[in-house]
Scaffold this active site. Sequence first.
Site, PDB file in Angstrom:
ATOM      1  N   GLY A  10      -1.406  13.785  89.528  1.00  0.00           N
ATOM      2  CA  GLY A  10      -1.290  12.668  88.558  1.00  0.00           C
ATOM      3  C   GLY A  10      -1.897  11.292  89.217  1.00  0.00           C
ATOM      4  O   GLY A  10      -1.472  10.114  88.907  1.00  0.00           O
ATOM      5  N   GLY A  13      -3.263   7.850  87.482  1.00  0.00           N
ATOM      6  CA  GLY A  13      -2.417   7.129  86.645  1.00  0.00           C
ATOM      7  C   GLY A  13      -2.079   5.675  87.454  1.00  0.00           C
ATOM      8  O   GLY A  13      -2.639   5.443  88.395  1.00  0.00           O
ATOM      9  N   GLN A  14      -1.347   4.859  86.811  1.00  0.00           N
ATOM     10  CA  GLN A  14      -1.029   3.555  87.206  1.00  0.00           C
ATOM     11  C   GLN A  14      -0.715   3.537  88.718  1.00  0.00           C
ATOM     12  O   GLN A  14      -1.196   2.857  89.368  1.00  0.00           O
ATOM     13  CB  GLN A  14       0.055   2.771  86.331  1.00  0.00           C
ATOM     14  CG  GLN A  14       0.216   1.400  86.844  1.00  0.00           C
ATOM     15  CD  GLN A  14       1.534   0.672  86.364  1.00  0.00           C
ATOM     16  OE1 GLN A  14       2.366   1.661  85.734  1.00  0.00           O
ATOM     17  NE2 GLN A  14       1.730  -0.701  86.386  1.00  0.00           N
ATOM     18  N   ASP A  36      -5.876  15.633  89.046  1.00  0.00           N
ATOM     19  CA  ASP A  36      -5.273  15.200  87.687  1.00  0.00           C
ATOM     20  C   ASP A  36      -5.936  15.915  86.792  1.00  0.00           C
ATOM     21  O   ASP A  36      -6.685  16.524  86.777  1.00  0.00           O
ATOM     22  CB  ASP A  36      -5.849  13.595  87.521  1.00  0.00           C
ATOM     23  CG  ASP A  36      -5.038  12.877  86.494  1.00  0.00           C
ATOM     24  OD1 ASP A  36      -3.953  11.883  86.828  1.00  0.00           O
ATOM     25  OD2 ASP A  36      -4.881  13.073  85.333  1.00  0.00           O
ATOM     26  N   ASP A  51      -4.342  21.149  86.008  1.00  0.00           N
ATOM     27  CA  ASP A  51      -3.326  20.980  85.112  1.00  0.00           C
ATOM     28  C   ASP A  51      -1.892  21.580  85.718  1.00  0.00           C
ATOM     29  O   ASP A  51      -1.938  22.792  86.100  1.00  0.00           O
ATOM     30  CB  ASP A  51      -3.453  21.691  83.796  1.00  0.00           C
ATOM     31  CG  ASP A  51      -2.374  21.747  82.709  1.00  0.00           C
ATOM     32  OD1 ASP A  51      -1.269  21.361  83.131  1.00  0.00           O
ATOM     33  OD2 ASP A  51      -2.422  22.026  81.664  1.00  0.00           O
ATOM     34  N   TYR A 141      12.537  11.264  78.239  1.00  0.00           N
ATOM     35  CA  TYR A 141      11.881  11.176  79.664  1.00  0.00           C
ATOM     36  C   TYR A 141      13.071  10.885  80.660  1.00  0.00           C
ATOM     37  O   TYR A 141      12.942  11.287  81.640  1.00  0.00           O
ATOM     38  CB  TYR A 141      10.838   9.527  79.399  1.00  0.00           C
ATOM     39  CG  TYR A 141      10.677   8.969  80.770  1.00  0.00           C
ATOM     40  CD1 TYR A 141       9.614   9.645  81.574  1.00  0.00           C
ATOM     41  CD2 TYR A 141      11.066   7.748  81.296  1.00  0.00           C
ATOM     42  CE1 TYR A 141       9.157   8.944  82.613  1.00  0.00           C
ATOM     43  CE2 TYR A 141      10.568   7.166  82.393  1.00  0.00           C
ATOM     44  CZ  TYR A 141       9.605   7.901  83.135  1.00  0.00           C
ATOM     45  OH  TYR A 141       9.166   7.337  84.258  1.00  0.00           O
ATOM     46  N   LYS A 145      14.119  12.972  83.838  1.00  0.00           N
ATOM     47  CA  LYS A 145      14.163  12.623  85.352  1.00  0.00           C
ATOM     48  C   LYS A 145      15.762  12.589  85.745  1.00  0.00           C
ATOM     49  O   LYS A 145      15.681  13.189  86.924  1.00  0.00           O
ATOM     50  CB  LYS A 145      14.058  10.674  84.993  1.00  0.00           C
ATOM     51  CG  LYS A 145      12.558  10.485  84.957  1.00  0.00           C
ATOM     52  CD  LYS A 145      11.667  10.770  85.864  1.00  0.00           C
ATOM     53  CE  LYS A 145      10.201  10.203  85.862  1.00  0.00           C
ATOM     54  NZ  LYS A 145       9.265  10.974  86.796  1.00  0.00           N
TER      55      LYS A 145
HETATM   56  P1  NAD Z   1       0.769   7.310  84.380  1.00  0.00           P
HETATM   57  O1  NAD Z   1       1.037   7.760  82.991  1.00  0.00           O
HETATM   58  O2  NAD Z   1       0.133   6.169  84.394  1.00  0.00           O
HETATM   59  O3  NAD Z   1       0.088   8.571  85.145  1.00  0.00           O
HETATM   60  C1  NAD Z   1       0.381   9.708  84.959  1.00  0.00           C
HETATM   61  C2  NAD Z   1      -0.895  10.658  85.446  1.00  0.00           C
HETATM   62  O4  NAD Z   1      -0.589  11.991  85.459  1.00  0.00           O
HETATM   63  C3  NAD Z   1      -2.241  10.451  84.430  1.00  0.00           C
HETATM   64  O5  NAD Z   1      -3.281  10.249  85.206  1.00  0.00           O
HETATM   65  C4  NAD Z   1      -2.283  12.034  83.666  1.00  0.00           C
HETATM   66  O6  NAD Z   1      -3.475  12.115  83.445  1.00  0.00           O
HETATM   67  C5  NAD Z   1      -1.654  12.673  84.794  1.00  0.00           C
HETATM   68  N1  NAD Z   1      -1.342  13.952  84.138  1.00  0.00           N
HETATM   69  C6  NAD Z   1      -0.312  14.202  82.968  1.00  0.00           C
HETATM   70  N2  NAD Z   1      -0.080  15.539  82.668  1.00  0.00           N
HETATM   71  C7  NAD Z   1      -0.630  16.404  83.850  1.00  0.00           C
HETATM   72  C8  NAD Z   1      -0.704  17.560  84.153  1.00  0.00           C
HETATM   73  N3  NAD Z   1      -0.364  18.511  83.480  1.00  0.00           N
HETATM   74  N4  NAD Z   1      -1.406  17.847  85.252  1.00  0.00           N
HETATM   75  C9  NAD Z   1      -1.933  16.981  86.149  1.00  0.00           C
HETATM   76  N5  NAD Z   1      -1.846  15.481  85.753  1.00  0.00           N
HETATM   77  C10 NAD Z   1      -1.203  15.393  84.641  1.00  0.00           C
HETATM   78  O7  NAD Z   1       2.028   7.377  85.192  1.00  0.00           O
HETATM   79  P2  NAD Z   1       2.499   6.383  86.360  1.00  0.00           P
HETATM   80  O8  NAD Z   1       2.990   4.900  85.794  1.00  0.00           O
HETATM   81  O9  NAD Z   1       1.434   6.518  87.504  1.00  0.00           O
HETATM   82  O10 NAD Z   1       3.807   7.166  86.895  1.00  0.00           O
HETATM   83  C11 NAD Z   1       3.599   8.099  88.013  1.00  0.00           C
HETATM   84  C12 NAD Z   1       5.379   8.524  88.335  1.00  0.00           C
HETATM   85  O11 NAD Z   1       6.173   7.317  88.365  1.00  0.00           O
HETATM   86  C13 NAD Z   1       5.800   9.128  87.049  1.00  0.00           C
HETATM   87  O12 NAD Z   1       6.916  10.091  87.614  1.00  0.00           O
HETATM   88  C14 NAD Z   1       6.679   8.181  86.388  1.00  0.00           C
HETATM   89  O13 NAD Z   1       7.556   8.826  85.797  1.00  0.00           O
HETATM   90  C15 NAD Z   1       7.144   7.449  87.795  1.00  0.00           C
HETATM   91  N6  NAD Z   1       7.636   5.861  87.058  1.00  0.00           N
HETATM   92  C16 NAD Z   1       6.469   5.229  86.933  1.00  0.00           C
HETATM   93  C17 NAD Z   1       7.015   3.594  86.386  1.00  0.00           C
HETATM   94  C18 NAD Z   1       5.900   2.669  85.939  1.00  0.00           C
HETATM   95  O14 NAD Z   1       6.472   1.452  85.672  1.00  0.00           O
HETATM   96  N7  NAD Z   1       4.683   2.969  86.218  1.00  0.00           N
HETATM   97  C19 NAD Z   1       8.184   3.532  86.606  1.00  0.00           C
HETATM   98  C20 NAD Z   1       9.279   4.357  86.733  1.00  0.00           C
HETATM   99  C21 NAD Z   1       9.034   5.637  86.991  1.00  0.00           C
END
Ligand code: NAD
Length: 314
Positions: A10, A13-14, A36, A51, A141, A145
């Site tokens: 992943g 992602g952010q 990713d 995936d 969600y 978790k």
């Molecule tokens: P995001 O949605 O920005 O990124 C998730 C990434 O996972 C994406 O790039 C997506 O393409 C990839 N992805 C989705 N399904 C996939 C799969 N089957 N195989 C491979 N890659 C896959 O999420 P984020 O904000 O970067 O969050 C990262 C983690 O931190 C997550 O577990 C999220 O629950 C946790 N989190 C984030 C926040 C926040 O504010 N950003 C807050 C609390 C917890």
Amino acid sequence: MQRETLLVIGANGQIGTALLPRLQAQFGMQHVVAADLRKPQTETGIFELLDATKPDALVDIVRRYRVTQIYHLAAILSAKGESDPIWAWNLNMQTSLNVLEVARLHGIRKVFVPSSIAAFGEHAPKDGTPQSTLLDPATVYGISKVATENWLLYYHKRYGLDVRSLRYPGVISYQSMPGGGTTDYAVAIFHEAVREQPYTCFLAPDTLLPMIYMDDALRATLELMDAPEDRISVRTSYNLAGMSFTPAELTAAIQRHFPAFTVRYEPDFRQVIADSWPRSIDDSVARHDWGWQPAFDLTSMTQEMITRLTAFHN
Ligand code: NAD
């Protein structure tokens, strides 16, 4: 000592986008594998399409690169998950269980899987939410978790796997846009402010939520992963706090830089999710165990976001 090779799932992602360069700097470009579902906009270092719901594909990468640590960041977030709960549950659980099984069977030394303040629900105290309290989340969600936290503990107790986790608050960053969470407004609002556009906020002005600046979230992650094993007393997930503020307080902080900036409030379904979450978090266990200390508050975070995004938009 064995050289560590990290797999970040992943990675686009952010959080992955910001974490990757830090890990590459610490462990070396050749020792960090980003993976990713989709290719990144710009590829730096090793990237693999993956995936993570497919165990064989995950095993193949772990074997080929002799991976020793996994950072599992792939998930469907709180607001997006509500559009298709069964899909979100399946993706979040399948990917997490695949990571844990692969880690157990292939000698992975450390696993990081974040949790979230979404793990808390209606019956947790809203102010200074403690480390250990009732977890009755309102979203699919959050349910995923809580289940994942319990699976982490299970793999630690049953198989001795070194699992580590943080309950991230809403993460605020300039590096990329967030992926469908309930705290996304706190990033989007800055993009409109620096473009001198008005912003329509999907939460009510007095919605107090726990947040953290990306820099602090990354440092917490690296400090937790670096901590000696005997300092880790929590194998579900650590509470983590940065700051708490409302949309009205954030707007006021931005208006100190852009006095003409305006916000309209149109709460939608995400208000119900936000109302089920803590207002502030007690992270004293993380502070005690591995010395956690946030550096950014509302004022310094706002200054930093505006400086970074102004440079980006000009
Ligand atoms: P995001 O949605 O920005 O990124 C998730 C990434 O996972 C994406 O790039 C997506 O393409 C990839 N992805 C989705 N399904 C996939 C799969 N089957 N195989 C491979 N890659 C896959 O999420 P984020 O904000 O970067 O969050 C990262 C983690 O931190 C997550 O577990 C999220 O629950 C946790 N989190 C984030 C926040 C926040 O504010 N950003 C807050 C609390 C917890």
